[in-house]
Design a protein around this motif. Structure first.
Motif, short mmCIF file in Angstrom:
data_model
loop_
_atom_site.label_atom_id
_atom_site.label_comp_id
_atom_site.label_asym_id
_atom_site.label_seq_id
_atom_site.Cartn_x
_atom_site.Cartn_y
_atom_site.Cartn_z
N ASN A 30 0.86 -1.18 0.00
CA ASN A 30 0.00 0.00 0.00
C ASN A 30 0.90 1.24 0.00
N HIS A 31 0.65 2.12 -0.96
CA HIS A 31 1.50 3.31 -1.12
C HIS A 31 1.53 4.18 0.15
N LEU A 32 0.38 4.30 0.81
CA LEU A 32 0.33 5.14 2.02
C LEU A 32 1.14 4.52 3.16
N GLY A 45 3.77 2.87 2.61
CA GLY A 45 5.14 3.21 2.22
C GLY A 45 5.53 4.55 2.82
N HIS A 46 4.69 5.58 2.62
CA HIS A 46 5.00 6.90 3.18
C HIS A 46 5.08 6.82 4.71
N LEU A 47 4.07 6.18 5.30
CA LEU A 47 3.94 6.13 6.76
C LEU A 47 5.21 5.62 7.46
N THR A 100 9.15 12.44 -1.29
CA THR A 100 8.31 12.28 -2.48
C THR A 100 8.28 10.80 -2.85
N ASP A 101 7.43 10.45 -3.82
CA ASP A 101 7.23 9.03 -4.12
C ASP A 101 8.56 8.35 -4.50
N ASN A 102 8.76 7.17 -3.93
CA ASN A 102 10.03 6.46 -4.17
C ASN A 102 9.87 4.96 -3.95
#
Ligand code: KG4
Ligand code: ZN
Length: 343
Positions: free
Chosen positions: A112-114, A116-118, A303-305
């Motif tokens: 899940n992309h979120l 990833g950020h979290l 940023t997205d990575n």
């Protein structure tokens, strides 16, 4: 040595990274940004984004292996963002990841992309101090999470309208500054007076756990109408500093509120807006006042990575969250919709 390839193509960045799980270090993290493609349209065009991912994919992939100093056959697992995101963009990444995992005969993880950020503020950290309060703040999201364990994530608060990054971008656009507006406002604010323009911090009737940025946008518009002349550099600086202060204060006041609601050990700030210099500083001030650790994602991981995707896969792998190749697209997201009631 265990090497995970992390892939993110969820929006307008094509990114591949290699994580060495034994050393806990990122060997490479290559990002190809599409900003130049979308800038003339004033926002992301999904069809153009998917096509650009297809075109960039091989070069970014090869570069990630080259910089990591490894061969294709050295990879032990593949992790890919499978939700949320632009569907065409996600499909490019997940199709590539499936093919690669099949070809190599290695496990495939859907991330899940979120998430990833979290978890991105903890890349390279020796431990994750659970429970932590996560703030994911980007152009599309502004949300707080209570994270008790890798697989125990509860959404506790979020914006009811615009995301903080959107507020930065819209205010920058009103001043005739380019997209994305956040970095420009951050830079101009350094030379401006943050009390030159007054902004009130919005209170949302629905409850303390919510934030709102749409009023700020309207107030910014009204301030500019009153000025009624072309903005000179001094005014742009003042306006940037005032807008930035309002956005960061909104986020930090809410962070402080959530720290009173639960016994957290740390705060973790992530997403594109986590690049903001004032937010990075002020988050530290709030945390030290409350006696908790403050972790803000490193700029390369804001940023997205792909690195954050590989990292989440490494956390989940021992928890048996491995995906069968066939079920990649059906992973249930643990990040729930709707805000849990605060105590
Ligand atoms: O996470 P991200 O790259 O993309 C998504 O929205 O998913 O975040 C982009 C957002 C944009 O709104 C941009 O203006 C903002 O992050 N941003 C910043 C800064 N750098 C990027 N906002 C404030 N200050 C910055 N230094
Ligand atoms: Zn993102």
């Amino acid at each position: 040595m265990s090497l995970i390839l992390g892939i993110d193509t969820s929006c307008d960045d094509t990114s591949f990274a290699v994580l060495d799980t034994h050393k806990g270090s990122i060997l490479s993290n290559v990002v190809s940004s599409q900003t130049k493609i979308h800038i003339e349209h004033g926002g992301i065009v999904p069809e153009l984004a998917s096509r650009a991912h297809l075109e960039n994919l091989s070069a970014v992939f090869n570069e990630s292996l080259h910089l990591a100093g490894i061969n294709l056959s050295d990879l032990n697992a593949v992790a890919v963002t499978n939700t949320p995101g632009l569907i065409g963009c996600l499909l490019v990444g997940t199709s590539f990841a499936r093919g690669l995992a099949l070809r190599l005969g290695v496990p495939l993880y859907g991330v899940n992309h979120l998430e990833g950020h979290l978890f991105s503020p903890f890349i390279g950290a020796s431990e994750i101090p659970f429970p932590f309060l996560g703030l994911v703040v980007s152009g599309g999201h502004t949300a707080f999470y209570q994270v008790d364990a890798v697989d125990q994530i509860k959404l506790v608060g979020q914006t009811v309208d615009d995301a903080a990054g959107e507020a930065f971008d819209k205010c920058a656009k009103m001043m005739g500054l380019g997209y994305p507006g956040g970095p420009v406002i951050d830079k101009l604010a350094l030379s401006g007076r943050d009390n030159a323009f007054a902004f009130t911090i919005a209170k949302v009737k629905m409850g303390e756990q919510y934030l709102s940025f749409s009023g700020l946008k309207t107030a910014a518009f009204q301030h500019l109408q009153k000025i009624n002349t072309a903005l000179d550099d001094g005014l742009k600086n003042d306006f940037s500093a005032s807008v930035q202060k309002a956005i960061v204060t909104t986020l930090c006041q809410k962070m402080d509120y959530f720290l009173t609601q639960h016994s957290y050990r740390a705060v973790a700030v992530s997403g594109g807006v986590a690049m903001n210099s004032l937010l990075r500083k002020q988050a530290g001030v709030v945390c030290s006042r409350r006696g908790v650790l403050c972790r803000v994602a490193e700029p390369a991981f804001c940023t997205d990575n792909g690195a954050m995707i590989a990292f989440v896969a490494s956390l989940s792998s021992h928890k048996d969250q491995l995906f069968e190749l066939q079920t990649l697209a059906t992973k249930k997201t643990p990040v729930k919709r709707g805000v849990a009631q605060s105590k």
